[in-house]
Design a protein around this motif. Structure first.
Motif, mmCIF file in Angstrom:
data_model
loop_
_atom_site.group_PDB
_atom_site.id
_atom_site.type_symbol
_atom_site.label_atom_id
_atom_site.label_comp_id
_atom_site.label_asym_id
_atom_site.label_seq_id
_atom_site.Cartn_x
_atom_site.Cartn_y
_atom_site.Cartn_z
ATOM 1 N N ILE A 88 0.648 -1.330 -0.143
ATOM 2 C CA ILE A 88 -0.049 0.052 -0.075
ATOM 3 C C ILE A 88 0.967 1.270 -0.046
ATOM 4 C CG2 ILE A 88 -1.529 1.358 1.449
ATOM 5 C CD1 ILE A 88 -2.857 -1.318 2.214
ATOM 6 N N LEU A 89 2.019 1.258 0.561
ATOM 7 C CA LEU A 89 2.933 2.428 0.825
ATOM 8 C C LEU A 89 3.518 2.742 -0.668
ATOM 9 C CD1 LEU A 89 4.455 4.348 2.414
ATOM 10 C CD2 LEU A 89 6.205 2.707 2.813
ATOM 11 N N MET A 90 4.043 1.603 -1.287
ATOM 12 C CA MET A 90 4.578 1.565 -2.438
ATOM 13 C C MET A 90 3.480 2.073 -3.555
ATOM 14 S SD MET A 90 7.739 0.912 -3.055
ATOM 15 C CE MET A 90 7.745 2.211 -1.951
ATOM 16 N N VAL A 91 2.299 1.653 -3.574
ATOM 17 C CA VAL A 91 1.291 2.344 -4.559
ATOM 18 C C VAL A 91 1.219 3.656 -4.403
ATOM 19 C CG1 VAL A 91 -1.126 2.082 -5.035
ATOM 20 C CG2 VAL A 91 -0.072 0.175 -4.708
ATOM 21 N N GLY A 92 1.141 4.149 -3.128
ATOM 22 C CA GLY A 92 0.985 5.580 -2.691
ATOM 23 C C GLY A 92 2.204 6.312 -3.216
ATOM 24 N N VAL A 93 3.502 5.903 -3.161
ATOM 25 C CA VAL A 93 4.623 6.668 -3.420
ATOM 26 C C VAL A 93 4.768 6.532 -4.979
ATOM 27 C CG1 VAL A 93 7.122 6.412 -3.533
ATOM 28 C CG2 VAL A 93 5.862 6.176 -1.300
ATOM 29 N N VAL A 94 4.390 5.532 -5.743
ATOM 30 C CA VAL A 94 4.416 5.424 -7.244
ATOM 31 C C VAL A 94 3.323 6.477 -7.843
ATOM 32 C CG1 VAL A 94 4.240 3.992 -9.318
ATOM 33 C CG2 VAL A 94 5.308 3.084 -7.479
ATOM 34 N N GLY A 95 2.134 6.410 -7.198
ATOM 35 C CA GLY A 95 1.124 7.257 -7.747
ATOM 36 C C GLY A 95 1.452 8.573 -7.295
ATOM 37 N N PHE A 96 2.147 9.050 -6.318
ATOM 38 C CA PHE A 96 2.574 10.544 -6.015
ATOM 39 C C PHE A 96 3.509 10.866 -7.139
ATOM 40 C CE2 PHE A 96 4.944 13.820 -4.101
ATOM 41 C CZ PHE A 96 3.755 14.564 -3.569
ATOM 42 N N MET A 97 4.630 9.815 -7.601
ATOM 43 C CA MET A 97 5.763 10.150 -8.549
ATOM 44 C C MET A 97 4.999 10.375 -9.977
ATOM 45 S SD MET A 97 8.644 7.725 -7.074
ATOM 46 C CE MET A 97 9.206 7.251 -8.575
ATOM 47 N N ILE A 98 3.910 9.610 -9.971
ATOM 48 C CA ILE A 98 3.266 9.844 -11.635
ATOM 49 C C ILE A 98 2.569 11.235 -11.439
ATOM 50 C CG2 ILE A 98 1.514 8.841 -12.765
ATOM 51 C CD1 ILE A 98 2.472 6.067 -12.057
ATOM 52 N N LEU A 99 1.766 11.317 -10.232
ATOM 53 C CA LEU A 99 1.136 12.697 -10.485
ATOM 54 C C LEU A 99 1.825 13.910 -10.577
ATOM 55 C CD1 LEU A 99 -1.668 11.965 -7.759
ATOM 56 C CD2 LEU A 99 -1.984 12.264 -10.090
ATOM 57 N N ASP A 100 3.358 13.803 -9.972
ATOM 58 C CA ASP A 100 3.876 14.955 -10.243
ATOM 59 C C ASP A 100 4.407 15.273 -11.329
ATOM 60 O OD1 ASP A 100 4.277 16.010 -7.626
ATOM 61 O OD2 ASP A 100 6.078 15.084 -7.070
ATOM 62 N N HIS A 101 4.245 14.224 -12.460
ATOM 63 C CA HIS A 101 4.660 14.636 -13.752
ATOM 64 C C HIS A 101 3.623 14.899 -14.674
ATOM 65 C CE1 HIS A 101 8.192 12.479 -12.119
ATOM 66 N NE2 HIS A 101 8.983 13.322 -12.939
ATOM 67 N N ILE A 102 2.290 15.072 -14.213
ATOM 68 C CA ILE A 102 1.177 15.389 -15.143
ATOM 69 C C ILE A 102 0.877 16.883 -14.810
ATOM 70 C CG2 ILE A 102 -1.285 14.811 -15.234
ATOM 71 C CD1 ILE A 102 -1.067 12.246 -13.979
ATOM 72 N N PRO A 103 0.797 17.548 -16.144
ATOM 73 C CA PRO A 103 0.906 18.990 -15.856
ATOM 74 C C PRO A 103 -0.801 18.996 -15.778
ATOM 75 C CG PRO A 103 0.865 18.189 -18.298
ATOM 76 C CD PRO A 103 1.319 17.155 -17.496
ATOM 77 N N SER A 104 -1.257 20.334 -15.075
ATOM 78 C CA SER A 104 -2.414 20.795 -14.640
ATOM 79 C C SER A 104 -2.989 21.739 -15.862
ATOM 80 C CB SER A 104 -2.559 21.453 -13.527
ATOM 81 O OG SER A 104 -1.761 22.710 -13.461
ATOM 82 N N LYS A 105 -4.324 21.778 -16.049
ATOM 83 C CA LYS A 105 -4.537 22.542 -17.227
ATOM 84 C C LYS A 105 -4.883 23.967 -16.562
ATOM 85 C CE LYS A 105 -8.239 20.898 -18.789
ATOM 86 N NZ LYS A 105 -9.766 20.329 -18.997
ATOM 87 N N PRO A 106 -4.061 24.904 -17.670
ATOM 88 C CA PRO A 106 -3.933 26.299 -17.345
ATOM 89 C C PRO A 106 -5.532 26.836 -17.120
ATOM 90 C CG PRO A 106 -3.522 26.031 -19.851
ATOM 91 C CD PRO A 106 -3.663 24.542 -19.164
ATOM 92 N N PRO A 107 -5.771 27.865 -16.482
ATOM 93 C CA PRO A 107 -7.085 28.489 -15.998
ATOM 94 C C PRO A 107 -7.570 29.214 -17.287
ATOM 95 C CG PRO A 107 -5.206 29.466 -15.049
ATOM 96 C CD PRO A 107 -4.582 28.333 -15.355
ATOM 97 N N ILE A 108 -8.721 29.082 -17.454
ATOM 98 C CA ILE A 108 -9.395 30.009 -18.585
ATOM 99 C C ILE A 108 -9.626 31.236 -18.246
ATOM 100 C CG2 ILE A 108 -11.396 29.885 -19.957
ATOM 101 C CD1 ILE A 108 -11.907 26.815 -19.643
ATOM 102 N N ASN A 109 -8.922 32.324 -18.846
ATOM 103 C CA ASN A 109 -9.132 33.642 -18.978
ATOM 104 C C ASN A 109 -10.431 34.027 -19.426
ATOM 105 O OD1 ASN A 109 -6.920 33.681 -17.375
ATOM 106 N ND2 ASN A 109 -5.554 34.200 -19.300
ATOM 107 N N GLN A 110 -11.337 34.647 -19.007
ATOM 108 C CA GLN A 110 -12.617 35.273 -19.395
ATOM 109 C C GLN A 110 -12.633 36.679 -19.384
ATOM 110 O OE1 GLN A 110 -16.122 33.559 -17.372
ATOM 111 N NE2 GLN A 110 -15.462 31.563 -18.187
ATOM 112 N N GLU A 111 -12.183 37.165 -20.494
ATOM 113 C CA GLU A 111 -12.115 38.685 -20.529
ATOM 114 C C GLU A 111 -13.487 39.239 -21.161
ATOM 115 O OE1 GLU A 111 -8.782 39.685 -22.972
ATOM 116 O OE2 GLU A 111 -7.594 38.216 -21.891
ATOM 117 N N ASN A 112 -14.131 40.289 -20.145
ATOM 118 C CA ASN A 112 -15.418 40.785 -20.845
ATOM 119 C C ASN A 112 -15.145 42.227 -20.730
ATOM 120 O OD1 ASN A 112 -16.559 38.284 -21.038
ATOM 121 N ND2 ASN A 112 -17.277 38.112 -18.956
#
Length: 64
Positions: free
Chosen positions: A40-64
């Motif tokens: 269980i510890l290893m699944v968590g550590v590997v999952g954390f390492m994978i998540l660190d390499h996934i880029p987040s979606k940039p926020p959408i700018n709404q200009e009104n």
């Protein structure tokens, strides 16, 4: 790219797995819990390492 809210939930899940796995390794009551603690510890550590390499979606700018 993944939205920020999905990444936050995923980080919380893997951090919980890391903490639960570590607690299972440290408890002196059950050999079954101790045996499951490391995987269980290893699944968590590997999952954390994978998540660190996934880029987040940039926020959408709404200009009104």
């Amino acid at each position: 790219m993944v939205s920020e809210s999905h990444l936050t939930i995923a980080y919380r899940v893997v951090i919980t797995l890391i903490l639960v796995g570590f607690a299972m390794l440290c408890q002196p009551f059950s050999m079954a819990l101790f045996s499951l603690g490391f995987p269980i510890l290893m699944v968590g550590v590997v999952g954390f390492m994978i998540l660190d390499h996934i880029p987040s979606k940039p926020p959408i700018n709404q200009e009104n």
